[in-house]
Design an enzyme around this catalytic site. Structure first.
Site, PDB file in Angstrom:
ATOM      1  N   ILE A 143      -2.179   1.859   0.471  1.00 36.19           N
ATOM      2  CA  ILE A 143      -3.099   2.961   0.559  1.00 36.19           C
ATOM      3  C   ILE A 143      -2.729   3.437   1.875  1.00 36.19           C
ATOM      4  O   ILE A 143      -2.617   2.904   2.379  1.00 36.19           O
ATOM      5  CB  ILE A 143      -3.933   3.863  -0.705  1.00 36.19           C
ATOM      6  CG1 ILE A 143      -5.320   2.115   0.568  1.00 36.19           C
ATOM      7  CG2 ILE A 143      -3.698   3.873  -1.937  1.00 36.19           C
ATOM      8  CD1 ILE A 143      -6.361   2.718  -0.350  1.00 36.19           C
ATOM      9  N   ASP A 144      -2.384   4.358   2.613  1.00 37.48           N
ATOM     10  CA  ASP A 144      -2.223   4.916   3.492  1.00 37.48           C
ATOM     11  C   ASP A 144      -3.228   5.233   4.802  1.00 37.48           C
ATOM     12  O   ASP A 144      -4.593   4.233   4.010  1.00 37.48           O
ATOM     13  CB  ASP A 144      -2.337   6.711   3.790  1.00 37.48           C
ATOM     14  CG  ASP A 144      -0.446   6.922   2.782  1.00 37.48           C
ATOM     15  OD1 ASP A 144      -0.031   5.781   2.980  1.00 37.48           O
ATOM     16  OD2 ASP A 144      -0.509   8.393   2.992  1.00 37.48           O
TER      17      ASP A 144
END
Length: 348
Positions: A143-144
């Site tokens: 995930i970012d």
């Protein structure tokens, strides 16, 4: 360095290519993915009937004897760092983390340290098995940096292989919560004209496009309809804010998992994420729609308002169905409370 030896015989009607035949017939307990097998072939670690074969496309036949020499796991070059982690679940094979905003998952140029992998190397220590031939956490999804929430990481080769297969088959349950500009609605004539957008029963927005790196900005992803990688996102409106409504809390879930997928798809739909400067998620709000203090808090939100809230999968070793939920992080929770209740009057 020590090696472990894996011997087996190719079964009936093997695939024509060596790499595919090995992927089919290698003993399950070896926990060798097709990618890893391909590397071992090219490194000269595979013999067929006593002869080294380094071409993954080499033809094979039923009954041939295969020997694979696998190096024992080497120590990772990435350094462990004592960084606190929010551990949701952990056993011998995997660990589930609630990642905070600002933490990169894996070291990369510009982020050589302070990452989730650095933290996991310190947290797991000698519990890590040789994922891909290296003592390191097995990253099967990301995930970012500025997205919060749930992430599963493999601690063993068996878990890495099994989790990767589930992500490849799109059987992992992943739900996100996000705050966006506007309200996706099937009755919106503008959305009906957006290519790739459609609605399913229950006013669920379905975005179906291809995604690929942007031609001029390599840090961004771009929507395509030819080439690229297939991507499907669904979104359901949970709550609306403003009079008239100018913001919405969405529940999004992924059929595929591409880089920046939710952010790109919602931007393409005209409903960019609050705080997402990369994909245009900073927009003017109608002055009368929200109190000025609330509107200012929206404008000042420092990151994309996106949280990986639910993660569900089958345990790759025990077969148990696991499902985890993570509450909203404090910054998003405070923003939603402000939207629901309005700013506090200091004179009251």
């Amino acid at each position: 360095m020590s090696h472990r030896r894996i011997d087996f015989i190719l079964g009936e009607s093997p695939p024509a290519r060596l790499d595919k035949a090995l992927a089919r017939d290698v003993p399950e307990e070896a926990n060798l993915s097709r990618t890893r097998l391909g590397r071992l072939i090219e490194e000269g670690a595979v013999t067929v009937d006593g002869a080294v074969v380094q071409d993954p496309r080499a033809k094979v036949a039923e009954g041939q004897v295969v020997h694979i020499s696998v190096e024992e796991a080497a120590e990772s070059h990435i350094l462990p760092e004592d960084i606190p982690l929010s551990v949701v679940f952990e056993d011998d094979d995997l660990i589930v983390i609630d990642k905070p905003a600002g933490m990169v998952v894996h070291p990369a140029p510009g982020s050589p340290s302070g990452t989730l992998v650095n933290a996991l190397l310190a947290h797991c220590g000698d519990d890590l098995s040789g994922v891909g031939g290296m003592k390191r956490p097995g990253i099967v999804h990301r995930i970012d940096k500025d997205t919060t929430g749930l992430l599963v990481v493999a601690k063993s080769d068996a878990a890495h292989h099994g989790l990767a297969a589930q992500f490849e088959k799109h059987t992992v349950e992943r739900y996100y919560q996000t705050l966006v500009y506007g309200v996706p609605d099937a009755n919106d004539p503008r959305l009906r004209g957006v290519k790739g957008a459609s609605f399913e029963a229950g006013n669920i927005l379905r975005m179906t496009t291809q995604l690929a790196r942007h031609k001029t900005d390599r840090q961004r992803q771009a929507v395509l309809f030819q080439g690229g990688r297939h991507a499907v996102t669904r979104a359901r409106t949970v709550e609306r804010f403003g009079t008239p409504p100018v913001l919405a809390l969405l529940e999004c879930w992924l059929e595929t998992g591409r880089t920046h997928q939710i952010r790109v798809h919602m931007s393409h739909a005209g409903h960019g994420l609050v705080g997402d400067a990369t994909y245009g998620g900073r927009r003017k709000l109608a002055k009368a729609a929200l109190p000025e203090a609330t509107a200012e808090a929206i404008r000042a939100f420092p990151r994309q308002a996106l949280h990986a809230a639910v993660l569900g999968f089958e345990h790759p070793v025990t077969g148990e169905n696991l499902r985890f939920e993570a509450p909203l992080p404090p910054d998003m929770a405070a923003l939603l409370q402000l939207l629901r209740e309005g700013p506090v009057d200091p004179s009251a």
